[in-house]
Write a protein that holds these residues in place. Sequence first.
Motif, PDB file in Angstrom:
ATOM      1  N   PRO A 178       0.811  -1.225   0.000  1.00  7.87           N
ATOM      2  CA  PRO A 178       0.000   0.000   0.000  1.00  7.87           C
ATOM      3  C   PRO A 178       0.843   1.273   0.000  1.00  7.87           C
ATOM      4  O   PRO A 178       0.424   2.286  -0.550  1.00  7.87           O
ATOM      5  CB  PRO A 178      -0.816  -0.096   1.289  1.00  7.87           C
ATOM      6  N   LYS A 181       1.900   1.733  -3.406  1.00  4.46           N
ATOM      7  CA  LYS A 181       0.727   1.610  -4.286  1.00  4.46           C
ATOM      8  C   LYS A 181       1.053   0.714  -5.487  1.00  4.46           C
ATOM      9  O   LYS A 181       0.774   1.036  -6.645  1.00  4.46           O
ATOM     10  CB  LYS A 181       0.261   2.983  -4.761  1.00  4.46           C
ATOM     11  N   GLN A 268      -6.711  -2.286  -5.726  1.00  2.00           N
ATOM     12  CA  GLN A 268      -6.985  -0.938  -5.234  1.00  2.00           C
ATOM     13  C   GLN A 268      -8.474  -0.703  -5.040  1.00  2.00           C
ATOM     14  O   GLN A 268      -8.877   0.121  -4.230  1.00  2.00           O
ATOM     15  CB  GLN A 268      -6.390   0.095  -6.198  1.00  2.00           C
TER      16      GLN A 268
END
Length: 624
Positions: A178, A181, A268
């Motif tokens: 995360p 990303k 995502q």
Amino acid sequence: MSTKSDVRILLLGDPGVGKTSLILTLVSEEFPEEVPAKAEEITIPADVTPERVPTHIVDYSSQEQDEETLQAEIVKSNVICLVYSVEDEDTIERITTFWLPYIRQCRGEEHSNPIILVGNKSDLLDFSTMETMMPILNDFAEVETCVECSARTLKNISEMFYYAQKAVLHPTAPVYNPEEKELTPLCKKALTRVFKICDLDNDHLLNDDEVHLFQVYTELKRKCFNAPLHQQALDDVKSIVKRNITDGVKENALTLKGFLFLHTLFIQRGRHETTWTVMRAFGYDDRLQLTRDFLYPKIMVGSGSTTELTLQGIQFLKMVFNKYDEDSDGCLSPPELQNLFSTCPVMPWGQDVNNTVCTNPNGWITSQGYLAQWALTTLLDVPRTIEFLAYLGYQYLHDSQVSAIQVTRDKKIDLDKKHTSRNVFRCHVLGAKSVGKTSLLQGHLGRNLRYLATLEKEHLSTFTINTVQVYGQEKYLMLHEVDVVVSDMLNPTEMNCDVACLLYDVTNPRSFEFCAKMYLKHFIDSRIPVLFVAGKTEYPAVRQDFEMTPPQFCQKFKLPPPEDFACLDKINKDVYIKLATMAAYPHVRDVVLQNDRLFMKIGVGLAMASVFGFIVYRITKALR
Ligand code: GTP
Ligand code: MG
């Protein structure tokens, strides 16, 4: 679809935050005004959970449980819902000051079991505490997500349990980073392998047909029968990719970059299950390692049996060869070979393979050599063949790798019935030092001494394998050079062969005695056929220092007469045909070759069978 058979959710947190209330609210779908200190463990059957996995929900109460049971429960759980009360600052503080460190202490620093932060009693606040929780998500990688809910108003109750279940079945950490990303390196690697396996024509693009097959396969593996994406949906997916990145779509087909982007997007948007479904269909476990079941399905091989590739196995491997032989020259150049094994964790074939099987003049493995090497691996180390078939994507086109492997019947039965259906035979080449064993092995690949002189000696192998025609049928003959220092020491594995080749050197007067003694000591009473081979016959023969001449010796023991072998320029290939024939028909004592055609003193039945075999061979060859 998952490697987990059930999910165990543990609720932890300070007294009074509402753990018991949350559980009872989930079960009864209404808020209980009065609750016991601790709810009984409840099990939700698979068919009513969103992910179709039986789920256990476990409460904790400091009033009723001691620290030891708490620790045991923490270790047993798959996911922890760490509950705090949104209107009680102290319970929020305790998440980082006590609970998270405590769980790490119980499970070990490196534990990857997910934790979900649950802010209960959201009915008591008219703002959200989510913002204050964000830093915790960053500081503690095991914290998967954060959710606010209320047992009193039922807000987000089923969501919370769904997140918990999902966190176990489709964890984020292995697939996505995360902070960056981005997909994790392991996930990229796994998806790249999947892409290559599904790119059947090796044009580095997944066209609509390939995507279609890929979807049918993953759905089948999930045991779900959802129809694959309609053309319209597929076109939509491609236009999303096109809009977001350059080079994601080429010639109206997905590139690897586009494929990886799609999975990033799924994750995502919280659709981890899409990526996980693909991972599991292609054999990966929760840590993105290929599972043992996927790599090594069980096959049983008795001690008298051998292992060979089935037609289906051979066809698959040929397909892989053709896929990666990009210039279609029938050989694998070094980059083509690298590419062929790019879906495997390591390159299995080293330099020695080039001297074990046939190559072209550049030393590149030919299609014939490639299949021969697989035949060799399958004979000597079948788990390795099975493992590499999995890496190469065998299961994508067929079922388990077991269908690629033929276990032959016990050799004793073959001998008793005087018939074998084996296709790969093992010959041990034995003889004193420097009688020319390596040259005999290399001659099997059509390499004469002049060529051998150009090779680097350290890469020479003690094995060679090639095809040989036995009565018009193609058989593999594997030669293995066995180094024996003294003739009376042979261990059982050194004797484990279908035919023995005892090689002596016509220029070395002591070399026949070595073989004769070895024969008398080890082979005379064995059921292994033996061929004496006289090497280096391009030079004048010297008298052998032995009580009998080699032909006399062979006659006395009813062995075929010694076969001459020369390989300076022209190689005497009859040796290999004789050895293969003796291996396939061990009960036949005398194999005679005339005009390059093979005759044997055999029964009429066998002769007829072989003529028939030969005709079938001719016809199939003509049809090819
Ligand atoms: P221990 O068993 O002592 O560890 O506590 P617990 O975490 O199980 O809390 P419990 O469910 O017993 O609830 C404690 C108090 O909070 C009870 O009076 C509940 O009625 C109340 N409560 C639980 N959930 C909510 C909620 O969502 N909103 C409000 N307003 N009160 C709640
Ligand atoms: Mg309680």
